[in-house]
Design a protein around this motif. Sequence first.
Motif, short mmCIF file in Angstrom:
data_model
loop_
_atom_site.label_atom_id
_atom_site.label_comp_id
_atom_site.label_asym_id
_atom_site.label_seq_id
_atom_site.Cartn_x
_atom_site.Cartn_y
_atom_site.Cartn_z
N GLY A 10 0.83 -1.20 0.00
CA GLY A 10 0.00 0.00 0.00
C GLY A 10 0.87 1.25 0.00
N VAL A 11 0.28 2.37 0.37
CA VAL A 11 1.00 3.65 0.36
C VAL A 11 2.23 3.59 1.27
CG1 VAL A 11 0.85 6.09 0.98
CG2 VAL A 11 -1.05 4.99 -0.23
N ILE A 12 2.07 3.07 2.50
CA ILE A 12 3.18 3.01 3.45
C ILE A 12 4.23 2.02 3.00
CG2 ILE A 12 3.84 2.54 5.84
CD1 ILE A 12 2.21 5.06 5.53
N GLY A 13 3.80 0.84 2.57
CA GLY A 13 4.75 -0.17 2.14
C GLY A 13 5.61 0.28 0.98
N LEU A 14 5.00 0.89 -0.03
CA LEU A 14 5.76 1.35 -1.20
C LEU A 14 6.70 2.49 -0.83
CD1 LEU A 14 3.03 1.19 -3.99
CD2 LEU A 14 4.87 -0.43 -3.54
N SER A 15 6.30 3.31 0.13
CA SER A 15 7.18 4.38 0.57
C SER A 15 8.41 3.81 1.28
CB SER A 15 6.42 5.34 1.51
OG SER A 15 7.22 6.45 1.86
N TRP A 16 8.21 2.78 2.12
CA TRP A 16 9.35 2.09 2.72
C TRP A 16 10.27 1.53 1.64
CZ3 TRP A 16 11.23 2.41 7.35
CH2 TRP A 16 10.43 2.53 8.49
N ALA A 17 9.68 0.99 0.59
CA ALA A 17 10.48 0.40 -0.50
C ALA A 17 11.34 1.46 -1.18
CB ALA A 17 9.55 -0.27 -1.51
N TRP A 25 19.55 -0.67 -0.46
CA TRP A 25 19.12 -1.99 0.00
C TRP A 25 18.44 -2.78 -1.11
CZ3 TRP A 25 17.01 -2.64 5.60
CH2 TRP A 25 17.82 -1.95 6.51
N ASP A 26 18.51 -4.10 -1.03
CA ASP A 26 17.66 -4.96 -1.84
C ASP A 26 16.26 -4.93 -1.25
OD1 ASP A 26 19.38 -5.81 -3.81
OD2 ASP A 26 20.08 -7.55 -2.69
N VAL A 27 15.25 -5.01 -2.10
CA VAL A 27 13.86 -4.90 -1.65
C VAL A 27 13.05 -6.06 -2.23
CG1 VAL A 27 11.76 -3.51 -1.67
CG2 VAL A 27 14.00 -2.39 -1.50
N VAL A 28 12.31 -6.73 -1.36
CA VAL A 28 11.35 -7.74 -1.80
C VAL A 28 9.98 -7.29 -1.31
CG1 VAL A 28 10.73 -10.17 -1.86
CG2 VAL A 28 13.12 -9.52 -1.53
N ILE A 29 9.03 -7.15 -2.23
CA ILE A 29 7.69 -6.67 -1.90
C ILE A 29 6.71 -7.83 -2.06
CG2 ILE A 29 5.88 -5.01 -2.44
CD1 ILE A 29 8.06 -3.26 -3.74
#
Length: 289
Positions: A10-17, A25-29
Amino acid sequence: MRTIAIVGAGVIGLSWARLAREHGWDVVITDPRPDLENVVAEFADDEHVRATSDLAEAVADADLVQENGPERLDVKKSLFAEIVQAAKPDAVLATSSSSISATLIATELEDPARVVVGHPFNPPELMPLVEVLPGERTAPEAVDRAVELYEALGRVPVVIRKELPGFVANRLQMALSREARYLVEQGVVSAEQLDTILQNSLGLRWATTGLFEGNVLGGGPGGIRHLFAGVGAETGKIEFGVPSTDPEVVENLFEQVEDTYGVGPEAYERLRDKRDHRTRAVLKALRAP
């Protein structure tokens, strides 16, 4: 290179990414939503970002798991039951929850030692604060590790000593919001005027000095004691209002705010872009020598 697993796109998760990528950092969503690939399309050309609907796969190699699912205890309990089983032993398992404690989330977990609240302010890619709240069975080492990882992401983590509903920042926000609603409902000022007052006084002050630090400055050489004995003695007598719960009054407030700022996707994007531009400018100024 560190890895973050973003649970909930969501909005918060994508902002963390976005924040994690800015720091290399490597990112896994991960998210069960069927349109996940479209949601994360902004990262399509970044080989250090991948998306998967498999939660266990997403968290398997993460140093930090940042959960951003719905604000429902049953959902978070279910997610963390699987996360604890799949994550590596030294991973920090954090929730972005703004109201649900780590103690409640970990109630039924056999291994709750790594579970903490890592509550950001929206959007986490811009707002430095992360409230770190351990649960009753969170290991001190996990708290220290969480602080270390958030600092590596350029955030300002603050460990909260007691679990309270709303934690600290949101409790302060709600206290101010209640009085703001009351003042607008009573016709003292309009919604737009209230925001103008806040932006040009307390908002500006608190961007550069803390509340108690401002008290020291407000008292001059005599500091906080002088302030409280003088102006504080009078302002301390103020009785604060209670905003109405009458549906008609609340509806009038909503309409006034929507008439002032708009509503819908275009209004949201316009206000978001303005907020982000101004926030970056303020942060740049604060970080200047």
